[in-house]
Design a protein around this motif. Structure first.
Motif, PDB file in Angstrom:
ATOM      1  N   ALA A   1      12.119  28.817  42.296  1.00 10.50           N
ATOM      2  CA  ALA A   1      11.939  27.379  42.094  1.00 10.50           C
ATOM      3  C   ALA A   1      12.944  26.895  41.051  1.00 10.50           C
ATOM      4  CB  ALA A   1      10.517  27.081  41.636  1.00 10.50           C
ATOM      5  N   LEU A   2      13.563  25.769  41.327  1.00 14.78           N
ATOM      6  CA  LEU A   2      14.499  25.152  40.393  1.00 14.78           C
ATOM      7  C   LEU A   2      13.729  24.167  39.528  1.00 14.78           C
ATOM      8  CD1 LEU A   2      17.389  24.623  39.373  1.00 14.78           C
ATOM      9  CD2 LEU A   2      17.565  22.857  41.133  1.00 14.78           C
ATOM     10  N   LEU A   3      13.696  24.445  38.232  1.00 17.70           N
ATOM     11  CA  LEU A   3      13.049  23.588  37.245  1.00 17.70           C
ATOM     12  C   LEU A   3      14.043  23.364  36.110  1.00 17.70           C
ATOM     13  CD1 LEU A   3       9.732  25.594  37.222  1.00 17.70           C
ATOM     14  CD2 LEU A   3       9.981  23.288  38.133  1.00 17.70           C
ATOM     15  N   HIS A   4      14.106  22.149  35.612  1.00 16.89           N
ATOM     16  CA  HIS A   4      15.074  21.803  34.575  1.00 16.89           C
ATOM     17  C   HIS A   4      14.394  21.701  33.216  1.00 16.89           C
ATOM     18  CE1 HIS A   4      16.932  20.390  38.320  1.00 16.89           C
ATOM     19  NE2 HIS A   4      18.063  20.732  37.741  1.00 16.89           N
TER      20      HIS A   4
ATOM     21  N   ASP B   1      13.113  23.388  45.479  1.00 17.56           N
ATOM     22  CA  ASP B   1      13.623  22.390  44.542  1.00 17.56           C
ATOM     23  C   ASP B   1      12.482  21.489  44.094  1.00 17.56           C
ATOM     24  OD1 ASP B   1      14.998  20.518  43.074  1.00 17.56           O
ATOM     25  OD2 ASP B   1      16.527  20.152  44.604  1.00 17.56           O
ATOM     26  N   SER B   2      12.162  21.540  42.820  1.00 12.32           N
ATOM     27  CA  SER B   2      11.066  20.737  42.280  1.00 12.32           C
ATOM     28  C   SER B   2      11.407  19.250  42.239  1.00 12.32           C
ATOM     29  CB  SER B   2      10.740  21.199  40.863  1.00 12.32           C
ATOM     30  OG  SER B   2      11.810  20.871  39.975  1.00 12.32           O
ATOM     31  N   ASN B   3      12.683  18.922  42.289  1.00 12.95           N
ATOM     32  CA  ASN B   3      13.136  17.537  42.138  1.00 12.95           C
ATOM     33  C   ASN B   3      12.578  16.908  40.867  1.00 12.95           C
ATOM     34  OD1 ASN B   3      14.890  16.828  44.453  1.00 12.95           O
ATOM     35  ND2 ASN B   3      13.100  17.520  45.608  1.00 12.95           N
TER      36      ASN B   3
ATOM     37  N   THR C   1       5.056  23.536  34.635  1.00 14.98           N
ATOM     38  CA  THR C   1       5.163  24.996  34.752  1.00 14.98           C
ATOM     39  C   THR C   1       3.797  25.652  34.587  1.00 14.98           C
ATOM     40  OG1 THR C   1       7.430  24.914  33.946  1.00 14.98           O
ATOM     41  CG2 THR C   1       6.330  27.045  33.859  1.00 14.98           C
ATOM     42  N   SER C   2       3.032  25.215  33.615  1.00 16.71           N
ATOM     43  CA  SER C   2       1.671  25.758  33.434  1.00 16.71           C
ATOM     44  C   SER C   2       0.814  25.491  34.661  1.00 16.71           C
ATOM     45  CB  SER C   2       1.014  25.140  32.201  1.00 16.71           C
ATOM     46  OG  SER C   2       1.692  25.524  31.046  1.00 16.71           O
ATOM     47  N   LEU C   3       0.921  24.299  35.216  1.00 16.54           N
ATOM     48  CA  LEU C   3       0.148  23.954  36.416  1.00 16.54           C
ATOM     49  C   LEU C   3       0.576  24.795  37.620  1.00 16.54           C
ATOM     50  CD1 LEU C   3       0.101  20.067  36.029  1.00 16.54           C
ATOM     51  CD2 LEU C   3      -1.781  21.663  35.574  1.00 16.54           C
ATOM     52  N   ILE C   4       1.858  25.064  37.725  1.00 10.80           N
ATOM     53  CA  ILE C   4       2.372  25.886  38.833  1.00 10.80           C
ATOM     54  C   ILE C   4       1.792  27.294  38.741  1.00 10.80           C
ATOM     55  CG2 ILE C   4       4.447  26.983  39.779  1.00 10.80           C
ATOM     56  CD1 ILE C   4       5.945  24.364  38.786  1.00 10.80           C
ATOM     57  N   ILE C   5       1.829  27.869  37.556  1.00 11.93           N
ATOM     58  CA  ILE C   5       1.299  29.222  37.377  1.00 11.93           C
ATOM     59  C   ILE C   5      -0.194  29.261  37.698  1.00 11.93           C
ATOM     60  CG2 ILE C   5       0.836  31.013  35.649  1.00 11.93           C
ATOM     61  CD1 ILE C   5       3.570  30.172  34.378  1.00 11.93           C
ATOM     62  N   GLN C   6      -0.937  28.275  37.221  1.00  5.32           N
ATOM     63  CA  GLN C   6      -2.375  28.205  37.512  1.00  5.32           C
ATOM     64  C   GLN C   6      -2.633  27.984  39.004  1.00  5.32           C
ATOM     65  OE1 GLN C   6      -3.970  25.093  35.036  1.00  5.32           O
ATOM     66  NE2 GLN C   6      -3.205  26.060  33.165  1.00  5.32           N
ATOM     67  N   GLY C   7      -1.754  27.230  39.654  1.00  6.79           N
ATOM     68  CA  GLY C   7      -1.948  26.884  41.064  1.00  6.79           C
ATOM     69  C   GLY C   7      -1.523  27.966  42.038  1.00  6.79           C
TER      70      GLY C   7
ATOM     71  N   ARG D   1      25.322  37.400  33.160  1.00  2.06           N
ATOM     72  CA  ARG D   1      25.315  38.180  34.396  1.00  2.06           C
ATOM     73  C   ARG D   1      25.143  37.309  35.634  1.00  2.06           C
ATOM     74  NH1 ARG D   1      20.524  41.583  33.415  1.00  2.06           N
ATOM     75  NH2 ARG D   1      20.768  41.995  35.606  1.00  2.06           N
ATOM     76  N   PHE D   2      24.758  36.062  35.423  1.00  6.04           N
ATOM     77  CA  PHE D   2      24.435  35.183  36.543  1.00  6.04           C
ATOM     78  C   PHE D   2      25.176  33.862  36.433  1.00  6.04           C
ATOM     79  CE2 PHE D   2      20.577  37.561  35.301  1.00  6.04           C
ATOM     80  CZ  PHE D   2      20.529  38.417  36.383  1.00  6.04           C
ATOM     81  N   LEU D   3      25.370  33.231  37.575  1.00  7.53           N
ATOM     82  CA  LEU D   3      25.967  31.903  37.638  1.00  7.53           C
ATOM     83  C   LEU D   3      25.140  31.078  38.608  1.00  7.53           C
ATOM     84  CD1 LEU D   3      29.603  30.869  37.784  1.00  7.53           C
ATOM     85  CD2 LEU D   3      28.124  30.099  39.628  1.00  7.53           C
ATOM     86  N   ARG D   4      24.717  29.894  38.164  1.00  6.27           N
ATOM     87  CA  ARG D   4      24.035  28.951  39.049  1.00  6.27           C
ATOM     88  C   ARG D   4      25.011  27.826  39.337  1.00  6.27           C
ATOM     89  NH1 ARG D   4      21.807  23.984  39.086  1.00  6.27           N
ATOM     90  NH2 ARG D   4      21.993  23.713  36.840  1.00  6.27           N
TER      91      ARG D   4
END
Length: 127
Positions: free
Chosen positions: A80-83, A54-56, A93-99, A23-26
């Protein structure tokens, strides 16, 4: 056209592998204009998704550095763009959620449901 063939071939592979209709295209590098996004939406029934944070992560860095960049730029409705191919990203990702305890985290499907029915062809959630 070459673009149509590439999209159609990719959709077919996704369908075969997952049994799901994409359903989506990036777009690669987020490089797309509204006219092309509208064309993709009308011809291929795909919502073009973009990010505004962009997390780079692909450049490297520790999970703490990656998380710090995302947290610094976080905003309501942001994407947020995460690869997944970057090893440090899972820990980040865990740190982002906690932060960001004051933020709600949603899947792309959940975010799209919050957009009015007359959504644009290109969807950047914070806009």
């Amino acid at each position: 056209e070459e673009l149509d063939k590439e999209i159609e071939d990719t959709v077919e592979v996704i369908r075969e592998v997952t049994g799901q209709e994409p359903r989506f295209l990036r777009p690669p590098y987020g490089a797309i204009n509204e006219e092309l996004a509208r064309y993709i939406r009308e011809k291929h029934s795909l919502i073009v998704l973009r990010w505004d944070n962009d997390s780079n992560d692909w450049r490297g860095g520790s999970p703490q550095e990656i998380a710090g960049r995302v947290i610094l730029d976080a905003r309501d409705g942001g994407v947020a763009l995460l690869h997944d191919r970057v090893e440090a990203t899972a820990a980040a990702t865990s740190l982002i959620i906690q932060g960001l305890p004051q933020h709600e985290f949603l899947t792309i499907d959940g975010l799209v449901q919050k957009v009015p029915p007359n959504q644009p062809s290109t969807l950047t959630m914070s806009q």
